[in-house]
Write an enzyme that holds these catalytic residues in place. Structure first.
Site, short mmCIF file in Angstrom:
data_model
loop_
_atom_site.label_atom_id
_atom_site.label_comp_id
_atom_site.label_asym_id
_atom_site.label_seq_id
_atom_site.Cartn_x
_atom_site.Cartn_y
_atom_site.Cartn_z
N ASP A 42 0.80 -1.22 0.00
CA ASP A 42 0.00 0.00 0.00
C ASP A 42 0.84 1.27 0.00
O ASP A 42 0.33 2.35 -0.23
CB ASP A 42 -0.88 -0.02 1.26
CG ASP A 42 -2.31 0.37 0.97
OD1 ASP A 42 -2.68 0.41 -0.21
OD2 ASP A 42 -3.04 0.65 1.93
N GLY A 106 -11.19 4.44 6.77
CA GLY A 106 -9.83 4.97 6.70
C GLY A 106 -9.83 5.98 5.57
O GLY A 106 -10.47 5.75 4.54
#
Length: 238
Positions: A42, A106
């Site tokens: 990520d 998130g």
């Protein structure tokens, strides 16, 4: 095994994600021992950030010794969405300045020039940046010490609060970490829920404004993830 070890060594950087992902990888290995598994990290998209964007205002030894820096997360999303935005508009991404708002439980914002990330709101961990479902986002670091002293907690306990009990869940007085529930409470006249949503929107707008300034302009702003994709009221407000 060496990849698993490397992921495990980064557990303290992503305490909500890495341990859970490792469980998934190990279970898949047991159930499907001959099936290849690929790690897609990520943080990769954000590795093009310049030092002025990724370094903190700390003694440089912490970067040299422990690699304390801004890494950024949601990179697979920011990378895909920024490239897809260029395709959607029929333009060459090499010529574009794009801001992507990945807004969900998130949440993070990224700025890219020519398809390469130049800044992003998350930091060493996913705790930095926007107010999120349960994460505090940006705070004065001294708040941690202040709460430790007032409540007799240690740093780990307070970090757990910042990761899992803060954000719109905490600001709304415990209504929910789900934006839909908090918006429902907001519409029913819950003042804390209203402030929580307004604070979230305000923080997103501030980051967008900062990135427009940092890039000296912007060609497109994209919204994605659960809230960004589905919540037209929040998009409009931002």
């Amino acid at each position: 095994p060496e990849v698993l070890k490397a992921i495990e060594e980064c557990n303290d950087l992503a305490p909500l994600h890495n341990p859970a992902n490792l469980i998934g990888i190990r279970v898949c290995s047991e159930l499907m021992p001959n099936v290849p598994q690929v790690g897609v990290f990520d943080t990769a998209f954000h590795q093009t950030m310049p030092a002025k964007a990724y370094l903190y205002g700390l003694p440089i030894e912490y970067y040299k010794n422990y690699k304390v820096r801004r890494y950024g997360f949601h990179g697979t999303s920011h990378n895909f969405v920024s490239h897809h935005m260029a395709e959607f508009l029929g333009k060459n991404i090499e010529d574009m300045k794009i801001i992507v708002c990945h807004l969900g439980n998130g949440a993070s914002v990224s700025a890219s020039i020519g398809g390469k990330c130049v800044d992003t709101s998350m930091g060493l961990t996913p705790l930095e940046g926007l107010i999120m479902g349960t994460r505090s986002g940006d705070i004065d670091p001294a708040v941690v010490q202040f709460i430790c002293n007032k409540e007799g907690k240690d740093v780990n306990e307070v970090l757990n609060i910042l990761n899992k009990k803060s954000g719109i869940l905490g600001m709304s007085g415990g209504v929910s970490s789900d934006f839909r529930d908090v918006q429902k409470a907001q519409n029913e006249g819950n003042h804390k829920a209203d402030v929580a949503i307004q604070a979230f929107i305000y923080r997103v707008a501030k980051y967008i404004g900062a990135y427009v300034a940092a890039m000296n302009g912007v060609d497109a702003i994209a919204f994605t993830a659960g809230v960004g994709e589905n919540d037209k009221a929040t998009r409009k407000a931002v």
